[in-house]
Each structure stands twice: as C-alpha cells, then as structure tokens.
Design an enzyme around this catalytic site. Structure first.
Site, PDB file in Angstrom:
ATOM      1  N   ARG A   1      34.903 -27.747 -54.225  1.00 41.67           N
ATOM      2  CA  ARG A   1      35.164 -29.172 -54.062  1.00 41.67           C
ATOM      3  C   ARG A   1      34.778 -29.869 -55.361  1.00 41.67           C
ATOM      4  NH1 ARG A   1      30.763 -30.404 -55.727  1.00 41.67           N
ATOM      5  NH2 ARG A   1      31.223 -32.538 -55.158  1.00 41.67           N
ATOM      6  N   GLY A   2      35.091 -31.188 -55.424  1.00 39.37           N
ATOM      7  CA  GLY A   2      34.900 -31.916 -56.676  1.00 39.37           C
ATOM      8  C   GLY A   2      36.241 -31.914 -57.396  1.00 39.37           C
ATOM      9  N   ALA A   3      36.693 -33.112 -57.803  1.00 39.13           N
ATOM     10  CA  ALA A   3      38.066 -33.246 -58.300  1.00 39.13           C
ATOM     11  C   ALA A   3      38.441 -32.235 -59.393  1.00 39.13           C
ATOM     12  CB  ALA A   3      38.301 -34.684 -58.752  1.00 39.13           C
TER      13      ALA A   3
ATOM     14  N   ARG B   1      44.238 -31.273 -50.245  1.00 43.61           N
ATOM     15  CA  ARG B   1      43.405 -32.483 -50.214  1.00 43.61           C
ATOM     16  C   ARG B   1      44.172 -33.595 -50.940  1.00 43.61           C
ATOM     17  NH1 ARG B   1      37.230 -31.983 -51.323  1.00 43.61           N
ATOM     18  NH2 ARG B   1      37.311 -33.818 -49.974  1.00 43.61           N
TER      19      ARG B   1
ATOM     20  N   GLN C   1      26.666 -33.607 -50.186  1.00 43.01           N
ATOM     21  CA  GLN C   1      26.845 -33.024 -51.526  1.00 43.01           C
ATOM     22  C   GLN C   1      25.684 -33.403 -52.455  1.00 43.01           C
ATOM     23  OE1 GLN C   1      29.219 -34.624 -49.817  1.00 43.01           O
ATOM     24  NE2 GLN C   1      31.249 -33.790 -50.180  1.00 43.01           N
TER      25      GLN C   1
ATOM     26  N   ASP D   1      37.416 -39.432 -58.087  1.00 42.92           N
ATOM     27  CA  ASP D   1      38.495 -38.562 -57.587  1.00 42.92           C
ATOM     28  C   ASP D   1      39.855 -39.050 -58.034  1.00 42.92           C
ATOM     29  OD1 ASP D   1      36.120 -38.162 -55.603  1.00 42.92           O
ATOM     30  OD2 ASP D   1      37.406 -36.390 -55.515  1.00 42.92           O
TER      31      ASP D   1
ATOM     32  N   ASN E   1      36.094 -42.700 -55.071  1.00 40.72           N
ATOM     33  CA  ASN E   1      35.067 -41.653 -55.170  1.00 40.72           C
ATOM     34  C   ASN E   1      34.476 -41.446 -53.769  1.00 40.72           C
ATOM     35  OD1 ASN E   1      33.567 -39.759 -56.822  1.00 40.72           O
ATOM     36  ND2 ASN E   1      31.782 -41.030 -56.446  1.00 40.72           N
TER      37      ASN E   1
HETATM   38  O1  MRU Z   1      34.757 -34.217 -51.068  1.00 35.90           O
HETATM   39  P1  MRU Z   1      34.290 -33.755 -52.433  1.00 35.90           P
HETATM   40  O2  MRU Z   1      32.963 -33.070 -52.407  1.00 35.90           O
HETATM   41  O3  MRU Z   1      35.364 -32.952 -53.125  1.00 35.90           O
HETATM   42  O4  MRU Z   1      34.107 -35.102 -53.232  1.00 35.90           O
HETATM   43  C1  MRU Z   1      33.667 -35.029 -54.568  1.00 35.90           C
HETATM   44  C2  MRU Z   1      33.459 -36.344 -55.190  1.00 35.90           C
HETATM   45  O5  MRU Z   1      33.697 -37.384 -54.605  1.00 35.90           O
HETATM   46  C3  MRU Z   1      33.017 -36.335 -56.630  1.00 35.90           C
HETATM   47  O6  MRU Z   1      32.172 -37.411 -56.879  1.00 35.90           O
HETATM   48  C4  MRU Z   1      34.237 -36.442 -57.521  1.00 35.90           C
HETATM   49  O7  MRU Z   1      35.184 -35.478 -57.177  1.00 35.90           O
HETATM   50  C5  MRU Z   1      33.895 -36.287 -58.961  1.00 35.90           C
HETATM   51  S1  MRU Z   1      33.434 -34.648 -59.354  1.00 35.90           S
HETATM   52  C6  MRU Z   1      33.206 -34.507 -61.017  1.00 35.90           C
END
Ligand code: MRU
Length: 334
Positions: free
Chosen positions: A48-50, A83, A187, A228, A238
C-alpha cells in the site's frame, strides 16, 4: 536495514512483496507469480502507499506479459480496478502500456520488466531528491507530526514525508516525530512507528484524536503528510483524517506540508472534487486490526481518503521543487 517493500526476485522470476498487514509483529513476504497475485496484494493492502502501489502494478504488468500481448491488456485492466484513488497506479500502468505498444512480442517480457525496474529505481532517487528539498523547511530541532505512512514502506524506498525526516537527520537536524495511529487500518501506529524505530528515530504514537491536544501543548514545527492524488489547483487526497489534521494545523498556525513525487499529480483533475475516493469494507472499522469492536450489524462508513483543500496547504514538496501557493500555475509548469 528495512526490508524492501516491493522487490523483483531474479532467481525465481517473481515479485517479492513485504506483507504490510502483518507488521509490526511479523516480517513476512508474499511471492507474486502472476498479475492476479499482484492485484490481490494491492487490494488486500499487503502492499500500500501510492508510489509502492504504482511500482507493484508495473511488475504485475510485466508478469502478465509472460503470456503475450493480449494478456498485457488484461493485466492493465485488472490492475486498474484494484484501488481507485492513488493516481500513481494509473500513471505506472500508462507507462507500461506505452512500452507494450511499441515492443514486439518476443521482447515484451524483458522490456516491461526493465521498465518496472526503472520505475522502482526512479522512485527511490526521486524520494531522495524530495527529502533534500523538503528538509530545508524543518528547523534544527523540532517536533513533526505525520499521518498514515508515507515512508519507505509506502514507496520503493526512503519515503516521501518520512524521506524528509530522514534527510533532515542526514543534515544533522534533531527531529522528534509524532505518528497519528491512523484509524481504521493503523498505518501510522503499525508502519510509521515501526520503520522509524527500526532506524533509531525518536517517534511517539498518538491516537488520531490527540493531535489537537499535541498542538495545544507542544510547539509542533510542521505537519508532514504524503499524498495519493494532487489536483491541478493543489487540492490533495490523502489518508482519511488528513483533512481534520490540516484544519487543526491552520487553527494552531502550524505549517502543513504535502510531500509527494510529481507522479502523484493528476493532470486530469482540476480540483479535489474530481478525485474518486475509495470506500473500503466496513469490517475494517468493525474489527480494527482483526479484533471485533462492534457487531457486524452496526452500520459504518469507511472512506479510505479525504481531500485537503489547497487553502490549508503551506507547500507541496516535489522532486522538482517546493511549490508554494498559489499552486495552479506552478503545478501546470512542472
Ligand atoms: O490506504 P493506503 O495505506 O494505501 O494509504 C496511503 C496513504 O494515504 C499515504 O499517505 C499516501 O499514499 C502517500 S505514500 C508516500
């Protein structure tokens, strides 16, 4: 050293994904042999994480290419349904699609694999550049509050918001970090605290509803968050809860910084209302971290992200520069 969140396993010719659902209790890996394996790893939040989602998806397309060009199209279609909010996913899929279009069948797998490697390596280099630029916004000594995980785990490595904190330390700065736990998937508590503690940073976990009290009692130098998807006017999607944090920061005159690579900018979105917000299963709220909290019959609402209006953002830190308001022209320029 932190484990690599998304790595190509050259011996087995498969993708090795750190299973982030199990952290901080267990460091365990998933081996993806097919595009479907990668899609499921993304959907289930194992990765996870963009930026990390974008990198994983790129490898997912390469894995699909083993079965030929038709399968590449299917892989891109399948991965694009995993996603909806993190635009880095669609950015990476576009890049892979362009390579596939210009490549003959025999070289398809190797060319797509090379492109996935390039996306991964570029991400790490970009994060380092973002860190160098972003650390200049931080004092020599100070407290920073962050939300969710925008760290090494959310990227190919080094991180965006946490990359700024890493770079600050490399510049001799002494930064104390507070990490919002980040309900409902935690997270912040599970991932941000874990990766910073692994590297010896001073980090303290707070519940999301403690951020206001923290700003009231302590001099918070900055709030640093990832993104995101960033619209052309600077509105930023985000992790859910980021909007509330931005309002708190404004009330307490704490600078609120968004830290993200330019691949997180959506050229098609003129403002935040154009951004699709993922809604996830209510079980994440009913059973936080797998522990039943409320009965299944209780209705819940579980948006995974919210949108921070650009008016609440002091700066957007990208690898191409630190953008300050008004954002529109500067974002279009880069
Ligand atoms: O649902 P997630 O854990 O994928 O969400 C992640 C976030 O919102 C992060 O803050 C975002 O992707 C930036 S990661 C460098």
């Amino acid at each position: 050293m932190l484990p690599c969140p998304v790595c190509w396993n050259n011996q087995e010719k498969n993708l090795c994904v750190l299973d982030q659902r199990l952290l901080p209790w267990e460091v365990s890996f998933i081996f993806c042999n097919t595009c479907e394996d990668v899609a499921q790893a993304i959907e289930s939040l194992a990765v996870r994480g963009a930026p990390a989602i974008g990198v994983a998806a790129a490898y997912g397309v390469a894995l699909g290419a083993r079965k030929g060009k038709l399968e590449v199209e299917r892989a891109i279609e399948r991965l694009s349904r995993t996603r909806p909010t993190a635009v880095n996913l669609f950015w990476a899929l576009d890049r892979m699609s362009q390579i596939a279009a210009g490549t003959e069948e025999e070289k398809l797998f190797s060319c797509l694999l090379n492109e996935a490697h390039a996306i991964r390596e570029e991400d790490i280099a970009i994060n380092r550049q973002i860190g160098t630029l972003g650390q200049s916004l931080l004092p020599r000594d100070g407290i920073v509050l962050t939300h969710c995980n925008a760290g090494s785990l959310a990227t190919a490595g080094y991180g965006t918001a946490l990359g700024v904190i890493r770079a600050a330390r490399e510049h001799g700065k002494n930064i104390k970090v507070y990490a919002d736990e980040t309900r409902p998937v935690f997270q912040g508590a599970r991932l941000t605290a874990w990766e910073l503690l692994e590297e010896g940073f001073d980090v303290t976990v707070i519940c999301d509803n403690m951020a206001g009290a923290l700003m009231q009692k302590q001099a918070v130098a900055a709030v640093l968050v990832g993104a995101d998807r960033i619209a052309l006017n600077g509105d930023t999607a985000n992790k859910i809860g980021t909007y509330s944090l931005a309002i708190l920061a404004r009330y307490h005159s704490v600078p609120f910084y968004v830290v993200a690579p330019t691949s997180t900018i959506d050229k098609e979105a003129c403002e935040g209302s154009c951004i699709e917000i993922e809604e996830r299963d209510g079980s994440e709220v009913r059973e936080p971290a797998g522990h039943p909290l409320i009965p299944e019959s209780f209705p819940v609402w579980n948006p995974a992200f919210d949108v921070i209006p650009h008016t609440l953002i002091q700066a957007i830190v990208t690898e191409k520069g630190v953008l300050t308001p008004p954002f529109l022209e500067k974002i279009i320029d880069i």
